[in-house]
Scaffold this motif. Structure first.
Motif, PDB file in Angstrom:
ATOM      1  N   ARG A 179      77.689  68.204  23.027  1.00 33.70           N
ATOM      2  CA  ARG A 179      77.904  66.836  23.501  1.00 33.70           C
ATOM      3  C   ARG A 179      76.552  66.210  23.868  1.00 33.70           C
ATOM      4  NH1 ARG A 179      82.217  68.817  22.452  1.00 33.70           N
ATOM      5  NH2 ARG A 179      84.269  68.150  23.171  1.00 33.70           N
ATOM      6  N   ALA A 180      76.534  64.867  23.898  1.00 32.65           N
ATOM      7  CA  ALA A 180      75.345  64.152  24.367  1.00 32.65           C
ATOM      8  C   ALA A 180      75.016  64.622  25.784  1.00 32.65           C
ATOM      9  CB  ALA A 180      75.610  62.651  24.365  1.00 32.65           C
ATOM     10  N   ALA A 181      73.720  64.735  26.082  1.00 32.87           N
ATOM     11  CA  ALA A 181      73.301  65.213  27.410  1.00 32.87           C
ATOM     12  C   ALA A 181      73.360  64.073  28.419  1.00 32.87           C
ATOM     13  CB  ALA A 181      71.909  65.819  27.334  1.00 32.87           C
ATOM     14  N   ASP A 182      74.574  63.570  28.661  1.00 36.55           N
ATOM     15  CA  ASP A 182      74.849  62.562  29.694  1.00 36.55           C
ATOM     16  C   ASP A 182      75.450  63.322  30.866  1.00 36.55           C
ATOM     17  OD1 ASP A 182      74.070  60.716  27.818  1.00 36.55           O
ATOM     18  OD2 ASP A 182      76.065  59.865  27.494  1.00 36.55           O
ATOM     19  N   ILE A 183      74.673  63.529  31.911  1.00 36.37           N
ATOM     20  CA  ILE A 183      75.065  64.433  32.993  1.00 36.37           C
ATOM     21  C   ILE A 183      74.707  63.791  34.326  1.00 36.37           C
ATOM     22  CG2 ILE A 183      74.740  66.755  33.968  1.00 36.37           C
ATOM     23  CD1 ILE A 183      73.704  67.597  31.143  1.00 36.37           C
ATOM     24  N   ILE A 184      75.614  63.910  35.306  1.00 33.11           N
ATOM     25  CA  ILE A 184      75.288  63.416  36.643  1.00 33.11           C
ATOM     26  C   ILE A 184      75.449  64.542  37.658  1.00 33.11           C
ATOM     27  CG2 ILE A 184      75.997  61.062  36.079  1.00 33.11           C
ATOM     28  CD1 ILE A 184      78.525  61.586  37.841  1.00 33.11           C
ATOM     29  N   ALA A 185      74.923  64.312  38.848  1.00 31.08           N
ATOM     30  CA  ALA A 185      75.154  65.232  39.958  1.00 31.08           C
ATOM     31  C   ALA A 185      75.494  64.423  41.199  1.00 31.08           C
ATOM     32  CB  ALA A 185      73.919  66.091  40.211  1.00 31.08           C
ATOM     33  N   VAL A 186      76.479  64.923  41.946  1.00 29.45           N
ATOM     34  CA  VAL A 186      76.864  64.269  43.211  1.00 29.45           C
ATOM     35  C   VAL A 186      76.725  65.270  44.348  1.00 29.45           C
ATOM     36  CG1 VAL A 186      78.430  62.638  42.112  1.00 29.45           C
ATOM     37  CG2 VAL A 186      79.325  64.838  42.898  1.00 29.45           C
ATOM     38  N   GLU A 187      76.604  64.735  45.562  1.00 31.00           N
ATOM     39  CA  GLU A 187      76.512  65.594  46.744  1.00 31.00           C
ATOM     40  C   GLU A 187      77.847  66.300  46.946  1.00 31.00           C
ATOM     41  OE1 GLU A 187      73.653  65.533  48.524  1.00 31.00           O
ATOM     42  OE2 GLU A 187      72.755  63.869  47.433  1.00 31.00           O
ATOM     43  N   GLY A 188      77.809  67.555  47.376  1.00 29.82           N
ATOM     44  CA  GLY A 188      79.036  68.239  47.768  1.00 29.82           C
ATOM     45  C   GLY A 188      79.999  68.428  46.619  1.00 29.82           C
ATOM     46  N   ASP A 189      81.296  68.438  46.940  1.00 29.01           N
ATOM     47  CA  ASP A 189      82.354  68.760  45.977  1.00 29.01           C
ATOM     48  C   ASP A 189      83.264  67.540  45.790  1.00 29.01           C
ATOM     49  OD1 ASP A 189      84.564  69.611  44.618  1.00 29.01           O
ATOM     50  OD2 ASP A 189      85.043  71.274  45.972  1.00 29.01           O
ATOM     51  N   PRO A 190      83.223  66.907  44.624  1.00 34.01           N
ATOM     52  CA  PRO A 190      84.028  65.689  44.425  1.00 34.01           C
ATOM     53  C   PRO A 190      85.540  65.946  44.440  1.00 34.01           C
ATOM     54  CG  PRO A 190      83.016  66.377  42.361  1.00 34.01           C
ATOM     55  CD  PRO A 190      82.443  67.253  43.420  1.00 34.01           C
TER      56      PRO A 190
END
Ligand SMILES: [Zn+2]
Length: 419
Positions: A383-394
């Motif tokens: 897949r396209a390397a479109d990646i995010i990160a969020v704090e903690g556990d969504p």
């Protein structure tokens, strides 16, 4: 702490996809298909794509700490060229050029909020959405990958017309469709101008001050002509619809998605289910119309319509959930401020979705609606390397998606946390 708008200072850190491979590490990685959290989480990318196996020793490693990795988010109902809060007359004063410039600003806000793909449905300007899409795709300006619909097709007197003003003030009639022949011509014209899809108004609206959101618009032969011609040109159709009769008629004509769907009945939901029709609920937009103090300056007619519809739409959303309809994340941003593009998550959950379902609506389900499921929507290999990160556990706190800490788009760092 998250510092937004760091793009310029990140050029040195930006990992050009063709250069060194990049390893992202974080405390967790969410498999959005199953809801499984791997801990620790790791994904590596090269040439703009997610890779399988062990990363090479020369790869650059970015450790994102106590965060969760998940796919870039997808909003399937945006208006990037709109500006929130102008009021009814304020919109009439805006040139097409002003709208496109707002689009440039808004595209960046949306990307930095973690949305790496949008479907923009209903730009009022001179196909400025096509120009914006192409400028982003060329890499000239930052923004999400866009699919665009151009101006929405409407009947004379419908949601896309300019109603309640003297006859010399009109919206231009290129997008007004009052016969099947005209429908075919307009769809072909829009295709010629470069749109990816067709948006139509199947009922009146809430923000259009002078029409009835419950009333269906096109005749069945007109609906059919629009969908048939769009499909022949390789395009899907999405239908703005509040009232149940309009939702039903658009569904029977074969549209790909119903936008808003406020007054959906159980019987119509069954028709949608049978055809695989998606619902794009845009929950916060209606709520934002009724915010205390009316910060977005909606006219009284719109406030009255929103007050009438709001209590009913919770039931309509329940119907969709119980029918098991595919529900794709969509906001209607432009109605409210673009930086708040993640606000719908908390409303999807408060209206009855689990946090995982809400995240799926903005990833796997949205990708399927856009027919891009082989490209985006998961962190699977290739897949396209479109990646995010969020704090903690969504999965424990859905509002963490309102504070996206890190964004990678096509293997390039758009935004990163400040330590
Ligand atoms: Zn909209």
């Amino acid at each position: 702490m998250i510092l937004r708008g760091l793009l310029a200072s990140l050029v040195g850190l930006s990992l050009c996809a063709q250069e060194r491979p990049l390893v992202l590490r974080a405390a967790r990685l969410l498999d959005v298909r199953t809801g499984t959290l791997s801990s620790p989480g790791q994904v590596w990318v090269k040439d703009g794509r997610i890779q399988a196996g062990i990363p090479p020793a020369e790869a650059q490693v970015l450790d994102l700490g106590d965060r969760t990795l998940l796919p870039g988010l997808i909003d399937t109902h945006t208006h990037l060229l709109f500006r929130a809060g102008l009021g009814e007359l304020g919109h009439l004063k805006r040139s097409h050029a002003a709208q496109v410039l707002d689009g440039v600003v808004n595209a960046r806000k949306v990307l930095e909020a973690g949305f790496t793909t949008v479907r923009d449905v209903g730009a009022s300007a001179d196909f400025g959405d096509v120009a914006l899409r192409d400028a982003i795709a060329r890499g000239d300006i930052p923004g999400p990958r866009m699919l665009v619909g151009g101006p929405s097709l409407s009947i004379t007197g419908g949601h896309g017309d300019l109603n309640g003003f003297p006859p010399h003030l009109h919206s231009g009639d290129e997008h007004l469709v009052d016969s099947p022949d005209r429908a075919r011509h307009t769809v072909r014209e829009w295709r010629k101008r470069g749109v990816d899809l067709i948006k139509l108004h199947a009922t009146g609206g809430v923000l259009s001050n002078h029409d009835d959101p419950g009333a269906p618009s096109f005749s069945p032969p007109e609906f059919k002509a629009i969908v048939e011609e769009a499909n022949r040109r390789g395009m899907d159709v999405c239908a703005h619809a509040h009232g149940d009769a309009g939702i039903r008629e658009a569904t029977l004509a074969g549209v790909r998605s119903i936008e808003h769907g406020s007054l959906l009945s159980a019987a119509t939901a069954m028709e949608m289910k049978a055809r695989g029709t998606f619902l794009v609920p845009t929950l916060y937009a209606l709520e934002s119309i009724l915010l205390p103090g009316n910060p977005y300056r909606f006219p009284e007619g719109s406030l009255a319509k929103a007050r009438a519809i709001l209590p009913l739409r919770r039931a309509g959303f329940r119907v969709a959930l119980e029918a098991g309809l595919p529900i794709a994340y969509g906001t209607d941003i432009g109605v409210f401020e673009h930086g708040q593009v993640a606000m719908d998550f908390r409303y999807l959950v408060s209206y009855g979705m689990t946090p995982l379902q809400a995240i799926q609506s903005a990833t796997v389900t949205a990708a399927r609606l856009l027919r891009l499921e082989a490209e985006i929507g998961t962190l699977e290999t290739g897949r396209a390397a479109d990646i995010i990160a969020v704090e903690g556990d969504p999965l424990k706190d859905i509002t963490t998606l309102e504070r996206v800490a890190f964004v990678l788009q096509g293997g390039r760092v758009v935004q990163r946390p400040v330590r």
